[in-house]
Design an enzyme around this catalytic site. Structure first.
Site, PDB file in Angstrom:
ATOM      1  NE  ARG A   1      -5.871  40.654  29.845  1.00 21.34           N
ATOM      2  CZ  ARG A   1      -4.587  40.909  30.085  1.00 21.34           C
ATOM      3  NH1 ARG A   1      -4.056  40.591  31.251  1.00 21.34           N
ATOM      4  NH2 ARG A   1      -3.842  41.464  29.165  1.00 21.34           N
TER       5      ARG A   1
ATOM      6  NE  ARG B   1       5.807  46.308  30.334  1.00 20.90           N
ATOM      7  CZ  ARG B   1       4.608  46.199  30.899  1.00 20.90           C
ATOM      8  NH1 ARG B   1       4.358  46.843  32.011  1.00 20.90           N
ATOM      9  NH2 ARG B   1       3.687  45.440  30.352  1.00 20.90           N
TER      10      ARG B   1
ATOM     11  NE  ARG C   1       0.576  43.472  25.908  1.00 19.08           N
ATOM     12  CZ  ARG C   1      -0.665  43.020  26.123  1.00 19.08           C
ATOM     13  NH1 ARG C   1      -1.555  43.020  25.142  1.00 19.08           N
ATOM     14  NH2 ARG C   1      -1.013  42.576  27.288  1.00 19.08           N
TER      15      ARG C   1
ATOM     16  NE  ARG D   1      -4.379  45.809  28.257  1.00 18.80           N
ATOM     17  CZ  ARG D   1      -3.405  45.283  28.971  1.00 18.80           C
ATOM     18  NH1 ARG D   1      -3.664  44.801  30.187  1.00 18.80           N
ATOM     19  NH2 ARG D   1      -2.190  45.235  28.499  1.00 18.80           N
TER      20      ARG D   1
ATOM     21  CE  LYS E   1       2.719  41.741  34.977  1.00 21.02           C
ATOM     22  NZ  LYS E   1       2.906  41.430  33.598  1.00 21.02           N
TER      23      LYS E   1
HETATM   24  P1  ADP Z   1       0.715  43.601  30.289  1.00 21.95           P
HETATM   25  O1  ADP Z   1      -0.627  43.036  30.504  1.00 21.95           O
HETATM   26  O2  ADP Z   1       1.235  43.386  28.922  1.00 21.95           O
HETATM   27  O3  ADP Z   1       1.695  43.255  31.322  1.00 21.95           O
HETATM   28  P2  ADP Z   1       0.335  46.337  31.281  1.00 21.95           P
HETATM   29  O4  ADP Z   1      -1.094  46.547  31.549  1.00 21.95           O
HETATM   30  O5  ADP Z   1       1.210  46.217  32.439  1.00 21.95           O
HETATM   31  O6  ADP Z   1       0.526  45.160  30.252  1.00 21.95           O
HETATM   32  O7  ADP Z   1       0.895  47.537  30.375  1.00 21.95           O
HETATM   33  C1  ADP Z   1       0.307  47.827  29.141  1.00 21.95           C
HETATM   34  C2  ADP Z   1       1.224  48.713  28.295  1.00 21.95           C
HETATM   35  O8  ADP Z   1       1.536  49.892  29.038  1.00 21.95           O
HETATM   36  C3  ADP Z   1       2.544  48.103  27.947  1.00 21.95           C
HETATM   37  O9  ADP Z   1       2.485  47.272  26.819  1.00 21.95           O
HETATM   38  C4  ADP Z   1       3.382  49.355  27.722  1.00 21.95           C
HETATM   39  O10 ADP Z   1       3.130  49.941  26.492  1.00 21.95           O
HETATM   40  C5  ADP Z   1       2.871  50.292  28.785  1.00 21.95           C
HETATM   41  N1  ADP Z   1       3.644  50.155  30.047  1.00 21.95           N
HETATM   42  C6  ADP Z   1       3.166  49.705  31.229  1.00 21.95           C
HETATM   43  N2  ADP Z   1       4.124  49.706  32.159  1.00 21.95           N
HETATM   44  C7  ADP Z   1       5.245  50.150  31.541  1.00 21.95           C
HETATM   45  C8  ADP Z   1       6.568  50.371  31.947  1.00 21.95           C
HETATM   46  N3  ADP Z   1       6.966  50.109  33.205  1.00 21.95           N
HETATM   47  N4  ADP Z   1       7.466  50.836  31.046  1.00 21.95           N
HETATM   48  C9  ADP Z   1       7.099  51.098  29.809  1.00 21.95           C
HETATM   49  N5  ADP Z   1       5.861  50.927  29.343  1.00 21.95           N
HETATM   50  C10 ADP Z   1       4.931  50.443  30.197  1.00 21.95           C
END
Ligand code: ADP
Length: 317
Positions: free
Chosen positions: A127, A88, A150, A139, A13
């Protein structure tokens, strides 16, 4: 353009969002990035989110909805945005729907990047290695254990959004297993089709509006009629002349029927009169007169009936 990118962690994404930003001049709104920034800055939101994020859980809906509501209000988002990592959960999607409706903003498409789960761990490991190579800090949630949490969260909480948006006819699913360039090309191809369809619909609406504006007030009611109703009205025009003719013909037939019926009745009453005279014999004129009267009454009754039937006939036509 307003887009949502949907896909599990490691689906690509972020990579595709950056490309869309460059190509379409819109901003990328990543809740993950915003939350990480909040954690780093130790804001009240950051303090709430820190541990939840590190364990692979989801930050409460109201927190992320609040962040997005503020963010899409800002000037740089006026041109459009890509939501990455939001919504989400179904309640987040519903909150976004309400937000966009309230602000009279239209969502153009939801792009789902579909990938094999087995490929995701390898992608995230890659990554991490790249980040370390660049000297960046890794991270806290990019470990195999947290990643599996996740992923489970994605399956349970986020995947239902596929149905939410496919019901709204906004979902575009793209094979995220293709090489990056091909995924980008495919996204651009479908977005071009979406834009074209929107433009065609907008042009059609403009045409109708300008036709309406150009038509004089007398014809205004006519112009406001939908095309199908106008067509129907036009088609019924020649029928009206036919209707007139049929009405005339029906009247004629009715007249004839009344005449015929009256004749028949008067004939029978005449016969009745004769018969009565014969039978009456000595009984004299009174019986004869009474029978004749009966005959006249019957004539009137039948004539009335015939005229009613004729009226009904005209009405039906
Ligand atoms: P990923 O690479 O897993 O898609 P992101 O960078 O988008 O992760 O998000 C990292 C973390 O931030 C998630 O695992 C969650 O804890 C939190 N987070 C991000 N966006 C949301 C959301 N829309 N609702 C709830 N938690 C979120």
């Amino acid at each position: 353009m307003r887009l949502i990118l949907l896909g599990p962690p490691g689906a690509g994404k972020g990579t595709q969002a950056q490309r869309l930003v460059q190509r379409h001049g819109i901003v990328q709104l990543s809740t993950g990035d915003m939350l990480r920034a909040a954690v780093a800055a130790q804001t009240p939101t950051g303090l709430i989110a820190k541990d939840i994020m590190a364990s692979g859980g989801l930050v409460p809906d109201e927190v992320v909805v609040g962040i997005i509501a503020d963010r899409i209000e800002q000037d740089d988002a006026r041109n459009g945005f890509i939501l990455d990592g939001f919504p989400r959960t179904v309640p987040q999607a519903e909150a976004l729907d309400a937000l966009l409706t309230e602000k009279k903003l239209k969502l153009d498409a939801v792009i789902e990047l579909r990938v094999n789960e087995s490929a995701l761990l390898a992608r995230v490991e890659k990554r991490v290695a790249e980040m370390l190579e660049r000297g960046e800090s890794v991270r806290a949630d990019d470990t195999p254990e947290v990643l599996s949490k996740r992923l489970a969260n994605y399956r349970e909480q986020t995947e239902p959004l596929v149905h939410h948006y496919s019901d709204k006819r906004k979902l575009i699913t793209i094979d995220g297993m293709m090489p990056i360039e091909e995924v980008t090309a495919e996204i651009e191809r479908v977005l071009a089709a979406v834009t074209k369809a929107d433009e065609t619909a907008r042009a059609a609406r403009r045409k109708v509006a300008s036709r309406r504006a150009a038509s004089p007030s007398k014809k205004a009611s006519k112009a406001t009629k939908p095309a199908r109703a106008r067509k129907k009205a036009a088609a019924s025009k020649p029928k009206r002349t036919v209707k007139k003719t049929t009405r005339k013909a029906a009247k004629k037939v009715a007249k004839k029927t009344v005449k015929k019926a009256a004749k028949k009745v008067s004939k029978s009453s005449r016969g009745g009169r004769k018969k009565a005279a014969k039978v009456a014999g000595n009984r004299g004129n009174r019986t004869l007169k009474a029978t004749a009267k009966k005959g006249r009454k019957a004539t009137k009754k039948v004539a009335k009936k015939a005229s009613k039937a004729a009226k009904r006939l005209t009405k039906r036509r």
